[in-house]
Design a protein around this motif. Sequence first.
Motif, mmCIF file in Angstrom:
data_model
loop_
_atom_site.group_PDB
_atom_site.id
_atom_site.type_symbol
_atom_site.label_atom_id
_atom_site.label_comp_id
_atom_site.label_asym_id
_atom_site.label_seq_id
_atom_site.Cartn_x
_atom_site.Cartn_y
_atom_site.Cartn_z
ATOM 1 N N THR A 69 7.142 -16.998 70.298
ATOM 2 C CA THR A 69 5.913 -17.557 70.861
ATOM 3 C C THR A 69 5.905 -19.065 70.651
ATOM 4 O O THR A 69 6.747 -19.618 69.926
ATOM 5 N N LEU A 70 4.958 -19.743 71.272
ATOM 6 C CA LEU A 70 4.880 -21.191 71.123
ATOM 7 C C LEU A 70 4.649 -21.583 69.670
ATOM 8 O O LEU A 70 5.270 -22.525 69.163
ATOM 9 N N ASP A 71 3.780 -20.878 68.968
ATOM 10 C CA ASP A 71 3.518 -21.203 67.567
ATOM 11 C C ASP A 71 4.781 -21.037 66.720
ATOM 12 O O ASP A 71 5.059 -21.866 65.838
ATOM 13 N N GLU A 72 5.546 -19.988 66.987
ATOM 14 C CA GLU A 72 6.783 -19.776 66.235
ATOM 15 C C GLU A 72 7.804 -20.861 66.553
ATOM 16 O O GLU A 72 8.521 -21.335 65.666
ATOM 17 N N VAL A 73 7.862 -21.272 67.815
ATOM 18 C CA VAL A 73 8.794 -22.340 68.203
ATOM 19 C C VAL A 73 8.408 -23.658 67.548
ATOM 20 O O VAL A 73 9.271 -24.393 67.048
ATOM 21 N N THR A 128 7.413 -21.234 82.074
ATOM 22 C CA THR A 128 6.063 -21.467 81.576
ATOM 23 C C THR A 128 6.007 -22.817 80.905
ATOM 24 O O THR A 128 6.885 -23.154 80.089
ATOM 25 N N LEU A 129 5.002 -23.603 81.257
ATOM 26 C CA LEU A 129 4.826 -24.936 80.675
ATOM 27 C C LEU A 129 3.697 -24.925 79.656
ATOM 28 O O LEU A 129 2.625 -24.371 79.910
ATOM 29 N N PHE A 130 3.967 -25.543 78.503
ATOM 30 C CA PHE A 130 2.956 -25.755 77.477
ATOM 31 C C PHE A 130 2.925 -27.252 77.175
ATOM 32 O O PHE A 130 3.977 -27.862 76.950
ATOM 33 N N ASP A 139 -2.700 -27.654 77.629
ATOM 34 C CA ASP A 139 -2.436 -27.160 78.983
ATOM 35 C C ASP A 139 -1.357 -26.083 78.926
ATOM 36 O O ASP A 139 -0.431 -26.156 78.120
ATOM 37 N N GLN A 140 -1.512 -25.074 79.784
ATOM 38 C CA GLN A 140 -0.514 -24.006 79.899
ATOM 39 C C GLN A 140 -0.527 -23.486 81.330
ATOM 40 O O GLN A 140 -1.572 -23.119 81.869
ATOM 41 N N ARG A 141 0.653 -23.457 81.968
ATOM 42 C CA ARG A 141 0.783 -22.971 83.338
ATOM 43 C C ARG A 141 2.120 -22.269 83.510
ATOM 44 O O ARG A 141 3.015 -22.438 82.679
ATOM 45 N N GLN A 142 2.224 -21.493 84.584
ATOM 46 C CA GLN A 142 3.439 -20.723 84.839
ATOM 47 C C GLN A 142 3.784 -20.785 86.325
ATOM 48 O O GLN A 142 2.907 -20.784 87.178
ATOM 49 N N ALA A 143 5.084 -20.845 86.618
ATOM 50 C CA ALA A 143 5.556 -20.848 88.009
ATOM 51 C C ALA A 143 6.939 -20.209 88.039
ATOM 52 O O ALA A 143 7.915 -20.820 87.619
ATOM 53 N N GLY A 144 7.003 -18.976 88.530
ATOM 54 C CA GLY A 144 8.270 -18.265 88.599
ATOM 55 C C GLY A 144 8.453 -17.619 89.956
ATOM 56 O O GLY A 144 7.573 -17.676 90.831
ATOM 57 N N TYR A 145 9.596 -16.964 90.138
ATOM 58 C CA TYR A 145 9.929 -16.373 91.429
ATOM 59 C C TYR A 145 8.934 -15.295 91.837
ATOM 60 O O TYR A 145 8.568 -15.180 93.003
ATOM 61 N N GLU A 146 8.493 -14.487 90.880
ATOM 62 C CA GLU A 146 7.595 -13.381 91.191
ATOM 63 C C GLU A 146 6.125 -13.777 91.180
ATOM 64 O O GLU A 146 5.265 -12.970 91.532
ATOM 65 N N ASP A 147 5.825 -15.000 90.794
ATOM 66 C CA ASP A 147 4.428 -15.422 90.705
ATOM 67 C C ASP A 147 3.864 -15.750 92.081
ATOM 68 O O ASP A 147 4.601 -15.987 93.049
ATOM 69 N N VAL A 173 5.945 -31.626 75.776
ATOM 70 C CA VAL A 173 5.963 -30.647 76.851
ATOM 71 C C VAL A 173 7.041 -29.611 76.541
ATOM 72 O O VAL A 173 8.216 -29.962 76.352
ATOM 73 N N TYR A 174 6.640 -28.347 76.475
ATOM 74 C CA TYR A 174 7.571 -27.248 76.229
ATOM 75 C C TYR A 174 7.714 -26.439 77.513
ATOM 76 O O TYR A 174 6.720 -26.132 78.182
ATOM 77 N N LEU A 175 8.934 -26.060 77.829
ATOM 78 C CA LEU A 175 9.210 -25.158 78.939
ATOM 79 C C LEU A 175 9.920 -23.929 78.394
ATOM 80 O O LEU A 175 10.959 -24.052 77.726
ATOM 81 N N ARG A 176 9.371 -22.757 78.663
ATOM 82 C CA ARG A 176 10.052 -21.505 78.329
ATOM 83 C C ARG A 176 10.622 -20.937 79.625
ATOM 84 O O ARG A 176 9.873 -20.632 80.562
#
Length: 336
Positions: A69-73, A128-130, A139-147, A173-176
């Motif tokens: 998760t972001l907190d763990e990272v 996913t962007l954090f 801020d948190q957003r997501q943009a993928g093929y299935e979205d 800025v974190y990208l997963r």
Amino acid sequence: MRQRLELALPAVTSLVAVLLFLVTAMMPVSASAAGPCHDGEIVLDGGIESIRDLGGCIWYLEDPGQELTLDEVRALESGAFTRHEGGVLNFGYTESAYWVRLDLRSAGNPDQNGWILELALPLVDEVTLFMVRDGDLVDQRQAGYEDNWVERDLAVPNPTFRLSLAPDSLSHVYLRVVNTNTFRLPISLWHPDSYIEKVSVDELVRGILLGSVLAILAYNLFVAVSVRERSNIYYVLYLVFAAIFIFTEQVHGIQLLDSRPALFDKQFLHFQIILTWFWGLLMARSLLETRERSADLDQVIRLCLYSVVATFVLSLFLPYHVAMEWIVVGSVLLSL
């Protein structure tokens, strides 16, 4: 015979052009234009329109189990992240998730604090962007093929995120990223005006390519109906699957139709590539009459055809990422 020779040159030329596109579309692209990277931070001040090479300012972390998760990272980041020194991040084919971190220091000018982050990977499964500022997730957003494309910041093939940076501050800025296709991460930053110009040029080039393929397809469809020769029929089928591949690889099928039809779904991308090779090789063998005129070349083409058919059968039973990896290697060999 004269008519066949007149058709041979444009047919072979377009065959080579599209097959080269099939190969280059699946290979990493190089970045250019070094960005203002200072001690691992990206300093965004006046006069900067785009940053296409983030080498030296990208930090990445592998997540083999896709469980972090972001907190763990953030708790691990002191020594777990690796600094990437140059070029495009490329991890080949992997089932791991990867975390990417960018440290952005914005300028005092408010006009320079609006940016667009682009990941030039249309087929990416999930990104996913954090954004973290002063220790808080802002801020948190997501943009993928299935979205859903309606929920994207910009309705363009590549996943993009609008960034609003606070003046004279440091933002992390974190990208997963998770991807079953080739795992390369060509990340770039753009000023909004510069990005509009870049997208305009990109879509023009892609439109010319796809329009040329469709125009050649329409012409040869009429020729195939009139002449009814086997080589023309193979050529039309080759162009059909080449066009389907381009629509799928550049996600224009989703963009134009506002849906995800099975014909343009990336889960069938490897079959589209195989069938493009199959009909292209049959077309070349028939049009050049290698069976009668060149026994050695005909034997090579037949060997390639047998390999393509065997790959198609194996792909029915192999996992998607394994089949894609094998097809990329096979496409390079077939191109040679």
